[in-house]
Write an enzyme that holds these catalytic residues in place. Structure first.
Site, PDB file in Angstrom:
ATOM      1  N   GLU A  87       0.886  -1.169   0.000  1.00 56.07           N
ATOM      2  CA  GLU A  87       0.000   0.000   0.000  1.00 56.07           C
ATOM      3  C   GLU A  87       0.916   1.208   0.000  1.00 56.07           C
ATOM      4  O   GLU A  87       1.500   1.540   1.033  1.00 56.07           O
ATOM      5  CB  GLU A  87      -0.868   0.026   1.270  1.00 56.07           C
ATOM      6  CG  GLU A  87      -1.721  -1.199   1.496  1.00 56.07           C
ATOM      7  CD  GLU A  87      -2.834  -1.328   0.492  1.00 56.07           C
ATOM      8  OE1 GLU A  87      -3.151  -0.334  -0.187  1.00 56.07           O
ATOM      9  OE2 GLU A  87      -3.377  -2.428   0.360  1.00 56.07           O
TER      10      GLU A  87
ATOM     11  N   CYS B 261      -3.285   8.388   3.721  1.00 52.70           N
ATOM     12  CA  CYS B 261      -2.984   7.813   2.415  1.00 52.70           C
ATOM     13  C   CYS B 261      -4.123   8.091   1.439  1.00 52.70           C
ATOM     14  O   CYS B 261      -3.925   8.089   0.238  1.00 52.70           O
ATOM     15  CB  CYS B 261      -2.760   6.313   2.554  1.00 52.70           C
ATOM     16  SG  CYS B 261      -4.111   5.470   3.379  1.00 52.70           S
TER      17      CYS B 261
END
Ligand code: NAP
Length: 715
Positions: A288, A327
Site C-alpha cells: 500500500e 494515504c
C-alpha cells in the site's frame, strides 16, 4: 516567480535544518533520563541494545524517548510466531477466533481513553485520534463479526462443489487452510494504532500470527497498545510480537507460508519488494504505497446546489484531517473550468477557519505533522510543486499557530494550489506532498475529468460529487480500473456517508499502479489472503467428510429417529429422512392459487400455454416447497425451535397434476451458536438439503433450509 520560490526554499529550509540539528544534540544530553520504548519478542518485553532512534513530541519537539531493535533475532522471532502462536491459532475454529477478537475489541474499547493523551504527541487532534484509536478498534469488531461467514471449523470451505463426472461419483471442492507462516506488517507513521489493528484483525481471524513493525517515529503509541493487548492475555502467546526500532534485514528471514504487508512510501516498498528471498520462498508481498487521490466535482454541481457545498466541505476535511497525512487524502481537486474561481474562493474561506495548533487546546482543528523530518519533506515537495503551479491559499511561512511554538512543533499551513494547465504541467500527478496540500485542476468535459483522474497512475480512492446518474455512471466506469475505491457523493447519501477518506473494514483497501497494486481488508476477501486454497477431489462421501458439508451423491444415513427428534449435537451430517409421497392434483393448484393470490396464467389457464415450456397447468413452485415442508416436518414439540429461512431454492422440473412427489431431507451443515446472555439457551443452526423428487426419482426442486436446533448440553 521562480526567483521568489528559490529564495522561499532557502528561507524555509534553513531554520528547519537548524532545529533538526538542535533536536538531535538535545537528544544526546537527555538520553539517560528518557523512556526506552521496548520490543515485544519471544513472549517478553525487550529493550534494544544501544541508543537507537530518538523520538519526539510532534507539537513541542521535546524528546520523549528512544527506540531500538538492536540485538533482536528476527529469525528467531519469526519461527517463534510460526511454532508457538501459529500452532495455537490454527487449532481454533473461526468462531473461537472471532469471539477472541470480539473480547479484545471490547477490552480495548473499555480503556480507549488511555490512548488519547499519548496520541496528541503524534500531532493528532481528537478527531484524528478517534480515527486511529476507535477506527482501529472498530476494525477488530467488524472482523470478529465475520465469524458468521465461516464454518465452525479451523479451516474454510470455499465456494460450491464442482461436478467432475457423469454419474456423480467423482466431484471437486476447495478448502482453505490457515497459512503456516507469520504475517509481517511493516507500517507507515501516520496511524500507529489503526495501521496495526486493521491488519492484525484480519490475520488473527484467519489463524495466522503477526509481527508488527510500526514506523519508528510514532512507535511509542503502538507500543502502548501492544502492552495493553499483551496484559489482557486475550490472544494466545506468540500470536503478536512488536518491533519498535528498525527492522532492516527482516525480509531476509521469510519462509514459505509467510505474508508480508507493507504500508509506506513507494520507494521503500519497491526496495523491500525486490528482495530475492520473497521470490525464492514464494512469499506474498502486499503493498500500500503513496497515492495521488482525487475528488471530482460533477458539472451539475454548480454553486448554490447542495452538492457544491458538500464538495467544498469534503475537500477541506480531507486536506486538514490528520494534517493531510492520510494515504487517502485528496491531493487533486478536479473541477469544471467554469467554476474554478468559485471553488477557489469557497475552499479558501473554509480553510481559513481551520485553527492550527496544539490539539489539546479547545477549538484547534488541525494539529501538526508527525515530526520535523516530515515537515522538511512536505516543505520540499510543496516547493517542487510550486515550480509549475501557483499557491492560491496558504503559506509556508505566514500562518498562525494556537498554543504552541510554530517554529518548534511540526506545524504547516494548508496549501492550496491552482494548476491552470493540468495536462501539460504534470508535477501534481507525480509528486505527493504528504501533508495538507492539494491542487485544483480544471476540466472541460467529463472525459477530460476521467483522463485527469487516471493521470495519478493508480490511486487508492477517488470521489465524484454529483447528483446526475449519467455523469456518475460515465465517470465511475471510465475511472474504476485505475482506482481501488470510488465514492459517489450526493445530498441523498451525504448524512450517512463515511466520506472520501475512510477505508471501511468490509470494503477492499488498496489500489492499482502507483498505489502499490495491493488489496487488504475487504471483509471475507481480506481473510482469504491469509489462507491457502487447496482443491480437493474424490467421491461425494469423502468430500462430505472433508468439508463437513453434505455433498449430493454422498452416503445418507436413514436409520434412527426423525432428525427433528434429535438435538444439535446428535445430528450427524448425512442424516436423512425419506418422506411419504404426495399425489399433486388440480385441486392443489386451485386451492394454492386462492390461498396465495398467485393466479399466474401458467398455473391457471390451460389455453395460455402456447409458446411456453409448459404442456399443462403447472403446480406453483412455492406449493412444492410448502408441500415438501408438510412432508418432512415432524410436528410434535421437540429440539427444533424454528425454521428461519431458505438459502437457495431452485425449481428444476415442472410438476403437473397426476405426478407424485417425495422428499429426501438431509442434514447438510451445522453451525454452533454462542450464547449472548447467560439465561439464553444453547442452540445451533442446522442447514438441511431439501431434495424433492418425482415418480422417476428425478429432482424437481432443490433447496437449503435453515433451522435453529436446541443443544442437549445447556450448561
Ligand atoms: P516509509 O519511510 O516508506 O516507511 C514505511 C515503513 O517501512 C516504516 O515502518 C519503516 O521503518 C519501514 N522500513 C523502511 N526501510 C525498511 C527496511 N529496509 N526494512 C524494513 N522496514 C523498513 O514511509 P513513511 O514515511 O512511514 O510513510 C509515509 C508514506 O506512506 C507516504 O508516502 C504515504 O502515502 C504512504 N502511506 C500509504 C498508505 C496506504 O494505505 N497506501 C497508508 C499510509 C501511508 P522506520 O520507520 O524504522 O524507517
Amino acid at each position: 516567480m521562480r526567483g521568489f520560490w528559490i529564495s522561499t526554499i532557502e528561507s524555509v529550509q534553513a531554520p528547519l535544518r537548524i532545529w533538526s540539528a538542535i533536536f538531535s544534540m538535545f537528544g544526546l544530553f537527555n538520553h539517560l533520563t528518557m523512556r526506552n520504548y521496548e520490543n515485544y519478542a519471544l513472549g517478553s518485553w525487550i529493550k534494544g541494545d544501544g541508543e537507537g532512534t530518538t523520538l519526539f513530541n510532534a507539537i513541542t519537539a521535546k524528546e520523549i524517548g528512544r527506540a531500538s531493535s538492536k540485538g533482536l533475532d528476527f529469525s528467531e522471532m519469526m519461527s517463534y510466531a510460526r511454532k508457538v502462536g501459529g500452532t495455537k491459532l490454527r487449532k481454533m475454529t473461526f468462531q473461537e477466533r472471532g469471539l477472541m477478537l470480539k473480547a479484545l475489541a471490547l477490552h480495548l474499547h473499555s480503556i480507549k481513553n488511555k490512548f488519547y493523551a499519548l496520541s496528541t504527541q503524534t500531532g493528532a487532534t481528537k478527531v484524528d485520534s478517534w480515527i486511529d484509536i476507535e477506527g482501529g478498534i472498530g476494525n477488530i469488531f467488524a472482523n470478529a463479526s465475520l465469524r458468521k461467514n465461516f464454518p465452525d471449523l479451523p479451516y474454510h470451505v470455499d465456494g460450491d462443489m464442482a461436478p467432475l463426472s457423469k454419474n456423480g461419483t467423482f466431484i471437486g471442492h476447495h478448502i482453505m487452510m490457515p497459512r503456516e507462516g507469520v504475517a509481517l506488517h511493516i507500517n507507515a507513521f501516520n496511524f500507529p494504532i489503526w495501521g496495526m489493528l486493521e491488519k492484525i484483525a484480519v490475520n488473527l481471524m484467519a489463524g495466522v500470527p503477526a509481527i508488527v513493525k510500526p514506523a519508528t517515529i510514532t512507535c511509542f503509541l503502538t507500543e502502548m497498545m501492544v502492552r495493553e493487548i499483551v496484559d489482557s492475555k486475550i490472544l494466545p502467546e506468540g500470536s503478536l510480537q512488536l518491533i519498535c526500532g528498525s527492522a532492516r534485514g527482516i525480509i531476509d528471514n521469510v519462509e514459505t507460508g509467510d505474508i508480508v504487508t507493507f504500508t509506506g512510501s513507494a520507494s521503500t516498498g519497491m526496495m523491500l519488494k525486490s528482495n530475492p528471498r520473497l521470490i525464492e520462498k514464494a512469499v506474498s508481498f502486499n503493498m500500500e504505497a503513496d497515492s495521488l487521490n482525487c475528488s471530482v466535482l460533477g458539472e451539475d454541481a454548480i454553486p448554490g446546489t447542495a452538492e457544491f457545498d458538500l464538495f467544498i466541505k469534503e475537500v477541506q476535511r480531507e486536506m486538514t484531517v490528520k494534517a493531510g497525512q492520510k494515504c487517502t487524502a485528496v491531493r487533486r481537486i478536479i473541477v469544471p473550468e467554469k467554476v474554478v474561481e468559485d471553488v477557489q474562493i469557497a475552499l479558501g474561506k473554509r480553510l481559513s477557519k481551520t485553527t492550527i495548533g496544539d490539539p489539546s487546546i479547545d477549538g484547534v482543528r488541525m494539529g501538526s505533522l508527525a515530526g520535523n523530518e516530515q515537515k522538511i519533506e512536505v516543505t520540499e515537495k510543496v516547493l517542487q510543486l510550486a515550480q509549475s503551479q501557483e499557491i492560491v491559499y496558504g503559506s509556508l511561512k505566514e500562518f498562525e499557530v494556537t498554543g504552541a511554538d510554530k517554529n518548534k512543533g511540526a506545524f504547516i499551513s494548508p496549501i492550496l494550489f491552482l494548476n491552470d494547465d493540468p495536462f501539460n504541467k504534470t508535477d501534481c500527478h507525480n509528486v505527493e506532498a504528504f501533508g495538507p496540500v492539494s491542487t485544483i485542476l480544471p476540466y472541460k468535459t467529463i472525459d477530460e475529468a476521467i483522463e485527469l483522474a487516471r493521470m495519478g497512475k493508480g490511486s487508492l480512492v477517488c470521489s465524484i460529487i454529483t447528483n446526475d446518474m449519467k455523469i456518475a455512471e460515465q465517470f465511475v466506469l471510465g475511472a474504476a480500473s485505475m482506482h481501488g475505491r470510488i465514492l459517489v457523493l450526493n445530498e441523498a447519501c451525504s448524512k450517512e456517508s463515511t466520506g472520501h477518506g475512510s477505508p471501511m473494514p468490509l470494503l477492499t483497501h488498496g489500489g492499482p499502479g502507483r498505489a502499490g497494486g495491493g488489496e487488504e481488508m475487504g471483509g471475507v476477501r481480506g481473510i482469504k489472503h491469509y489462507l491457502q486454497r487447496t482443491a480437493i477431489q474424490g467421491h461425494p462421501t469423502t468430500i462430505s467428510a472433508l468439508t463437513k458439508q453434505y455433498q449430493v451423491g454422498g452416503a445418507q444415513n436413514t436409520e434412527g429417529p426423525h432428525v427433528f427428534r434429535k438435538h444439535f449435537e446428535e445430528i450427524e451430517i448425512g442424516d436423512t429422512v425419506i418422506t411419504d409421497k404426495h399425489l399433486v392434483t388440480l385441486d392443489n393448484i386451485n386451492e394454492f392459487a386462492e390461498l396465495s393470490g398467485d393466479k399466474f396464467y401458467a398455473h391457471m389457464d390451460e389455453n395460455s400455454l402456447d409458446g411456453t415450456i409448459f404442456t399443462e397447468r403447472v403446480a406453483h413452485g412455492y406449493f412444492i416447497m410448502s408441500k415438501a415442508a408438510g412432508l418432512f416436518v415432524d410436528p410434535a414439540k421437540g429440539p427444533v425451535l424454528l425454521n428461519y429461512g431458505i438459502d437457495e431454492c431452485r425449481f428444476t422440473k415442472p410438476v403437473y397434476p397426476g405426478m407424485t412427489i417425495g422428499v429426501r431431507f438431509t442434514a447438510k451443515e451445522k453451525i454452533s451458536q454462542e450464547k449472548r446472555e447467560d439465561d439464553e439457551f444453547s442452540k445451533g443452526i442446522v442447514k438441511f438439503l431439501v431434495d424433492v423428487y418425482d415418480d422417476e426419482g428425478e429432482t424437481v426442486m432443490l433447496a437449503t433450509i435453515l433451522t435453529m436446533v436446541r443443544k442437549l448440553d445447556q450448561s
